[in-house]
Design an enzyme around this catalytic site. Structure first.
Site, PDB file in Angstrom:
ATOM      1  N   ILE C  51       0.855  -1.189   0.000  1.00  0.00           N
ATOM      2  CA  ILE C  51       0.000   0.000   0.000  1.00  0.00           C
ATOM      3  C   ILE C  51       0.886   1.233   0.000  1.00  0.00           C
ATOM      4  O   ILE C  51       1.910   1.272   0.693  1.00  0.00           O
ATOM      5  CB  ILE C  51      -0.949  -0.016   1.222  1.00  0.00           C
ATOM      6  CG1 ILE C  51      -1.864  -1.252   1.137  1.00  0.00           C
ATOM      7  CG2 ILE C  51      -1.768   1.266   1.314  1.00  0.00           C
ATOM      8  CD1 ILE C  51      -2.871  -1.361   2.257  1.00  0.00           C
ATOM      9  N   GLU C  52       0.495   2.236  -0.771  1.00  0.00           N
ATOM     10  CA  GLU C  52       1.401   3.350  -1.023  1.00  0.00           C
ATOM     11  C   GLU C  52       1.707   4.193   0.211  1.00  0.00           C
ATOM     12  O   GLU C  52       2.634   5.000   0.178  1.00  0.00           O
ATOM     13  CB  GLU C  52       0.881   4.228  -2.176  1.00  0.00           C
ATOM     14  CG  GLU C  52      -0.388   4.994  -1.860  1.00  0.00           C
ATOM     15  CD  GLU C  52      -0.792   5.892  -3.038  1.00  0.00           C
ATOM     16  OE1 GLU C  52      -0.752   5.431  -4.180  1.00  0.00           O
ATOM     17  OE2 GLU C  52      -1.147   7.051  -2.788  1.00  0.00           O
ATOM     18  N   GLY C  53       0.958   4.008   1.295  1.00  0.00           N
ATOM     19  CA  GLY C  53       1.316   4.698   2.532  1.00  0.00           C
ATOM     20  C   GLY C  53       2.620   4.180   3.126  1.00  0.00           C
ATOM     21  O   GLY C  53       3.079   4.676   4.155  1.00  0.00           O
ATOM     22  N   GLY C  54       3.242   3.208   2.465  1.00  0.00           N
ATOM     23  CA  GLY C  54       4.498   2.654   2.973  1.00  0.00           C
ATOM     24  C   GLY C  54       4.241   1.414   3.801  1.00  0.00           C
ATOM     25  O   GLY C  54       4.843   1.218   4.849  1.00  0.00           O
ATOM     26  N   GLY C 133      -0.086   8.302  -5.812  1.00  0.00           N
ATOM     27  CA  GLY C 133       0.869   7.322  -6.316  1.00  0.00           C
ATOM     28  C   GLY C 133       0.481   6.716  -7.654  1.00  0.00           C
ATOM     29  O   GLY C 133       1.160   5.811  -8.138  1.00  0.00           O
TER      30      GLY C 133
END
Lengths: 257, 323, 257, 323
Positions: C51-54, C133
């Site tokens: 997930i692009e939140g890291g 993203g």
């Protein structure tokens, strides 16, 4: 030099004095680390040590001096362990004020060789361990201070190999090579303190230790040394400095006998 | 207002390095007040904002900047949430550098974003999430650019002023994202000692890079711990004290946004906020500023507007969600 | 479409089937994340969500679906939290097999616009939230799958702004722009599955959902769709798939009513 | 043996990316034996070695590679210790990419390094500590190079084949260190779950970058923890399971080198080792290989040569040093 202290003690004390409070210093194991630790205990309590093993803010424990930049003694009570690459990147960003260095061979422009002796890198006469982080410290710190024994075989006109760049071929050659920042400011030796002519960047005598003549310095140097307009005489290590220093290395691991 | 808006000062690694060299890099005391910390922010500054979207937003610092009535700021942040709307409506920010702006899916496209950007009152410079992350990372590394394979071929190239670079080894062409060196970094962390050594729990977002890239670093922390605690867990430290200029102890310093494992974001508050905008348009943000920013003098007064019960509920939920 | 399931459920089930075991998938919040979670529970237990939140390897808890990629519900029971930049760098390195995407506007080459409506970026008719993203997922994943409602206003001949690049202007233009890897392979919609002509890279019908004609697909598309040599009919969502999916979103937050 | 030795395959980001794409990126089981893990190493491979100097060296994996009698390997590691000497003397490595090689100050300049490099039998390609770190990082990022300000002007430029790059924004010239994509990464970590999610305590060295840069990743771990444990502390994970190909549970897997907080390096062993070389020259390493590498079949047999008391003492010291 008197009998009150030996060469390593002299180097550590004089090197420690070069460090100011509220700054950061890249220090390797041995005398440089002792010098940084002494400075922090004596006059620079807000100094931060950075060690190339990826260690920030360690407190060196007396009697537990590290023999490598990548071991638990070097990381003792650190405040941060960012890893090796990131430790150097702090220096590249401009966050490291002073870098301490030693060196097997040093030339008149302060360049250091720790790679090979002899003319052919691929078939060297003597293969030395290599740069480690020395090239990076020389390239990236705001200011570099070399700390070394003063021996004629060490101070050579031209190093066989420039492992760590100081002023390269003098004049503007460091900046022209793309090294936009830093450079070696001083060379603290067992005979005195050397600096560099602001224009030609050739090495010069800036101070001698008590009882050491400029002729002695010249006689122990393999190239022609310039002289600063005023050559100072250093203040000898005080009892206080020596006591604090010796307390850091009770086993005399780096201070010798 | 031509494009691109990219400013040379933002990627000038030589100037940034000179400012870093000139900085007092102290292992000493950093604790101060919000007011004194924020006094270091000047009109026109480029302000890099830590956290991401409604997570670990340095809300207390940002509120204080609004109270100081700063003008002409650029805010850079990967995902910009309603804190960006407050800066637009207050006239504090004239430019936003971001990859995305709105509160989040359930609250729809931001009407405030639309109002200020469609009119041209505020410039929105858009970079991809990774590209902006790499801009901060290039800054943190002290280099003027980083090569990447993202953003190529898209219309974002022209908007940002993105250039390319040829790899000297393979001859291939890559995107070269320019460094971003903010004048000021604003960060909110989980814990710090009084010397500014900071630790973050959970997702780290980009705070460590933003801190290293910036000239001046202002930090609020949920908790002040002893130096002993820092030295006990040095592998948890992500920002070293010598990088930090000012540190303020502000529990719930990100509220109504979340802080991982400590408190959840206040989604009800977002709903009230967007409902007011739906009802009364951009003027509702002006009212919000009066009530939440200019009105309550201290951060504790601000938190009182939410009330202890509300905060406690969010804290309870955060524990459940990270258990 | 029958009354056994709604549009969101259909999209999630068909999207889930595109994922294989022992792979990695970049998924955003909403239907894409539900699709990935369904695949992991049903046929791909060794799938890793990014997930692009890291966030790497989260387990989405039923009834606790995240509304943002940067919140605790998205990070629930993650195996790693590397940060945002590093999460995308895994994709740049080639470690992310599939990227799921949505989009406000999609053109005949699969390019997506989520930035602005209208011809002038700096004075847009409608300012949308922006790329987030999406551009990176489109640029960096091994393969991209678009998941979206099939509406004429959404499928436009030319997007106002290429936020996220698929095949750009067709033919070899993606590779020529320096995007050496990846590209959109499929578009899963409420009417069927679209793909791309291997040479021209123009969008084509590859499958329709049961009861949907190719004419219906064309009629809901704002540009001329090509047709694959053989147009398949998709298998409708099974009771089993629907039950598992509905269990993930008991509050019907993203599956709707 | 001309210079430079830089090989295009080592910085070919397109080929490296294609290998990563083709890789099975599984969240499944990774646990196996040393023998099966090491079977993935082929003659001529470029092997990136984790840890640094005598810290967290993947000794059990390296010993197993020597037992498999691999040939023509390149070893890359920032500071190379006596494990590099073993590979030279065994005829396993024909090339070393490093910033420094020797055991450490108290044990002097390596006579084995001198013997094999001065004769030209082994090529030593020297990069600065940071430059080599950035080579792994470029690999981890999937780009062919990274810009930096280090190594410029020195004679290392020619040795490594370092090129420069012009920043497209400022026009300034920087060093461009080429990516390094090893065929195989060997790593030793503190803990991992059976799916290969790895956590490291203390200084992280460069292991995370080396893992991401390599095509095949082999890991030994001091401890196998449950998946629950990984999910309880996800912010401690530095290598995700889908990157790891084989995982082996090997307590004391770095011995006689150290593992932060778990055991100290065996300095007495280094002294014995160098004393034998001082006495009998390079032949002493041959004897060492027989005794410690080819002789004892299993890692536990190897550890028995040191004895439990010796291991326990190093473990005790490590606790004292990191308390």
């Amino acid at each position: 030099m008197t009998e009150r202290f030996n060469a390593a003690e002299l180097l550590a004390v004089i090197a420690a004095r070069q460090l100011h409070d509220d700054t950061t210093v890249f220090a390797g194991v041995g005398v440089p680390l002792l010098a940084a630790a002494l400075a922090k205990r004596r006059h620079a309590p807000r100094l931060t040590m950075v060690i190339e093993g990826g260690i920030i803010g360690p407190e060196i424990a007396p009697g537990r001096l590290p023999v490598s930049t990548n071991e638990m003694r070097a990381g003792h009570r650190a405040t941060m362990l960012p890893g090796i690459t990131d430790a150097f990147l702090f220096a590249q960003r401009g966050f490291v004020d002073v870098g301490f260095m030693g060196g097997a061979q040093i030339d008149q422009y302060g360049n250091i060789n720790t790679s090979v002796l002899g003319p052919d890198y691929w078939h060297p006469k003597v293969r030395l361990p290599g740069t480690g982080g020395a090239n990076d410290i020389a390239s990236l710190c705001r200011e570099v201070i070399i700390v070394t024994a003063h021996e004629k075989r060490r101070f050579v006109e031209r190093v066989d190999f420039v492992t760590s760049p100081a002023w390269l071929r003098g004049d503007d050659s460091r900046r022209a090579a793309g090294l936009r920042f830093g450079g070696v400011s001083r060379v603290v030796t067992t005979l005195g303190i050397l600096g560099f002519d602001p224009d030609s960047k050739r090495m010069r005598i800036e101070a001698t230790h008590p009882g050491v003549s400029t002729d002695t310095v010249r006689g122990n140097t393999g190239f022609t040394l310039l002289e600063a307009p005023r050559v100072e005489v250093t203040e000898p290590p005080s009892d206080d400095e020596l006591a604090m220093l010796r307390a850091l290395d009770p086993e005399r691991r780096f201070l010798g006998t | 207002m031509g494009d691109p808006h990219l400013k040379p000062a933002e990627y000038d690694f030589i100037g940034a390095r000179e400012r870093a060299e000139a900085k007092r890099k102290s292992a000493g005391e950093k604790l101060t007040s919000l007011e004194e910390a924020v006094a270091r922010v000047r009109d026109g500054d480029h302000v890099g904002v830590g956290g991401c979207l409604f997570s670990r937003t340095p809300m207390a610092l940002m509120r204080e900047i609004l109270r100081h009535r700063r003008r002409g700021l650029t805010l850079s942040r990967n995902l910009t949430c309603n804190e960006g709307e407050l800066f637009m409506a207050a006239g504090a920010a004239s430019r936003i550098v971001t990859a995305w702006m709105s509160i989040g899916l359930p609250w729809g496209v931001s009407k405030i974003l639309r109002h200020y950007v469609e009119s041209g009152a505020v410039a929105l410079e858009e970079w991809s999430h990774l590209a902006l992350g790499l801009r901060f990372r290039a800054g943190a590394m002290g280099v003027p650019f980083l090569p990447t394979l993202t953003m190529l071929g898209s219309d974002l190239v022209g908007v940002g002023g993105l250039k390319t670079v040829q790899d000297p080894y393979t001859g291939e062409t890559l995107a070269a994202v320019p460094a971003l060196f903010p004048d000021v970094a604003l960060l909110h962390v989980h814990r710090a000692d009084r010397f500014g050594n900071c630790q973050i729990d959970g997702y780290p977002h980009m705070d460590a890079d933003i801190a290293r890239a910036a000239t001046t670093v202002l930090v609020t922390t949920e908790e002040i711990v002893s130096e002993e605690e820092t030295r006990r867990y040095p592998d948890r430290t992500v920002i070293p004290g010598f990088v930090v200029d000012a540190l303020v102890h502000v529990p719930f310093g990100s509220f109504p946004h979340e802080c991982y494992a400590l408190y959840e974001a206040d989604y009800d508050h977002f709903a009230e906020y967007t409902a007011a905008i739906d009802a009364r348009g951009p003027a509702a943000v002006g009212e919000y500023l009066e009530r939440y920013v200019y009105g309550p003098p201290a951060w504790s007064d601000y938190l009182d507007l939410f009330g202890g019960e509300r905060l406690a509920l969010r804290a309870k939920r955060a524990k459940e969600l990270t258990r």
